[in-house]
Design an enzyme around this catalytic site. Structure first.
Site, PDB file in Angstrom:
ATOM      1  N   LYS A   1      -0.026  -0.240   7.760  1.00 61.66           N
ATOM      2  CA  LYS A   1      -0.577  -0.410   6.261  1.00 61.66           C
ATOM      3  C   LYS A   1       0.796  -0.050   5.370  1.00 61.66           C
ATOM      4  CE  LYS A   1      -3.795   2.195   3.949  1.00 61.66           C
ATOM      5  NZ  LYS A   1      -4.751   3.574   3.979  1.00 61.66           N
TER       6      LYS A   1
HETATM    7  O1  G3P Z   1      -8.565   4.410   1.958  1.00 54.78           O
HETATM    8  C1  G3P Z   1      -7.687   5.183   0.666  1.00 54.78           C
HETATM    9  C2  G3P Z   1      -9.047   6.129   0.075  1.00 54.78           C
HETATM   10  O2  G3P Z   1      -7.603   7.484   1.272  1.00 54.78           O
HETATM   11  C3  G3P Z   1      -9.008   5.763  -1.056  1.00 54.78           C
HETATM   12  O3  G3P Z   1     -10.343   7.001  -1.236  1.00 54.78           O
HETATM   13  O4  G3P Z   1     -11.280   8.534  -2.636  1.00 54.78           O
HETATM   14  O5  G3P Z   1      -8.874   9.150  -2.191  1.00 54.78           O
HETATM   15  O6  G3P Z   1     -10.123   7.090  -3.582  1.00 54.78           O
HETATM   16  P1  G3P Z   1     -10.196   7.792  -2.587  1.00 54.78           P
END
Ligand code: G3P
Length: 218
Positions: free
Chosen positions: A87
């Site tokens: 990633k």
């Molecule tokens: O895969 C990306 C994700 O982990 C971000 O999620 O909820 O932190 O915006 P969030």
């Protein structure tokens, strides 16, 4: 549509896997830190544990932000397990590293994507997955779903094979809306998957079936 779970929590990963609908896992440095996984050796071991639980792709994010550092880290991650996907952040060196890994046949997930132009670059660099962050756009009053739709249109126009991995999914409606648009993959917390099970009429209907069966078989 593939279902990935976005967590480094082994119990949640095992629960989603046991449900039989899990296609992979995504992690990021914040999610690893949330589980208290620190230090290079512990982090690498944790990725191996995740790969032992699931059958599909497991995204492991590099920390380096320069090309050489990303290549070194990414090669070490890819060597850990055949299920590992490297990633990479959507910055210039991340795009260069994506092209490098794609030329070597190593799977990549280009992350932190917030615009159609960024997604176009990731596809041009041969990314296996591109991760537009739906929830974080919604957080700042911008239509995250529209970004998924724009990327879908661009990729379809040219037949790019890069899979759209809708990330930063927060709830079940995000999953359903992404499915309607034609996102190839979604990644979200366990609740965004198990929440899809829920409907009060299912519970009421099942209770009635069981009560009627009981009456007829007393
Ligand atoms: O895969 C990306 C994700 O982990 C971000 O999620 O909820 O932190 O915006 P969030």
């Amino acid at each position: 549509m593939k279902f990935f779970i976005d967590t480094a929590n082994l119990d949640d990963i095992a629960e989603a896997q046991a449900l039989g609908v899990l296609d992979g896992v995504t992690t990021n440095p914040s999610l690893m830190a949330k589980e208290g996984i620190t230090g290079e050796e512990n982090i690498l071991n944790h990725y191996k544990k995740i790969c032992d639980i699931v059958d599909g792709d497991v995204s492991a994010e590099v920390i380096a932000t320069d090309f050489d550092g990303m290549v070194k880290e990414g090669e070490a991650l890819a060597a850990l397990h055949p299920q590992i996907v490297v990633k990479l952040p959507l910055i210039a060196d991340g795009i260069k590293a994506c092209k490098y890994f794609s030329d070597k046949g190593i799977k990549t997930n280009v992350t932190l994507v917030f615009s159609p132009g960024q997604a176009l670059l990731a596809a041009k660099a041969g990314a296996t997955y591109v991760s537009p962050f739906l929830g974080r756009l919604d957080d700042i009053s911008t239509d995250g779903l529209n970004l998924i739709a724009e990327i879908r249109q661009i990729y379809d126009n040219y037949g790019f094979s890069t899979e759209i991995l809708a990330a930063s999914i927060r709830h079940t409606m995000h999953v359903i809306d992404c499915a309607k648009i034609g996102s190839d993959v979604m990644t979200g917390p366990l609740s965004s998957i198990t929440g899809l099970l829920k409907h009060p009429l299912t519970d009421i209907g099942l209770a009635k079936f069981l009560a009627d069966y009981k009456k007829g078989n007393e």
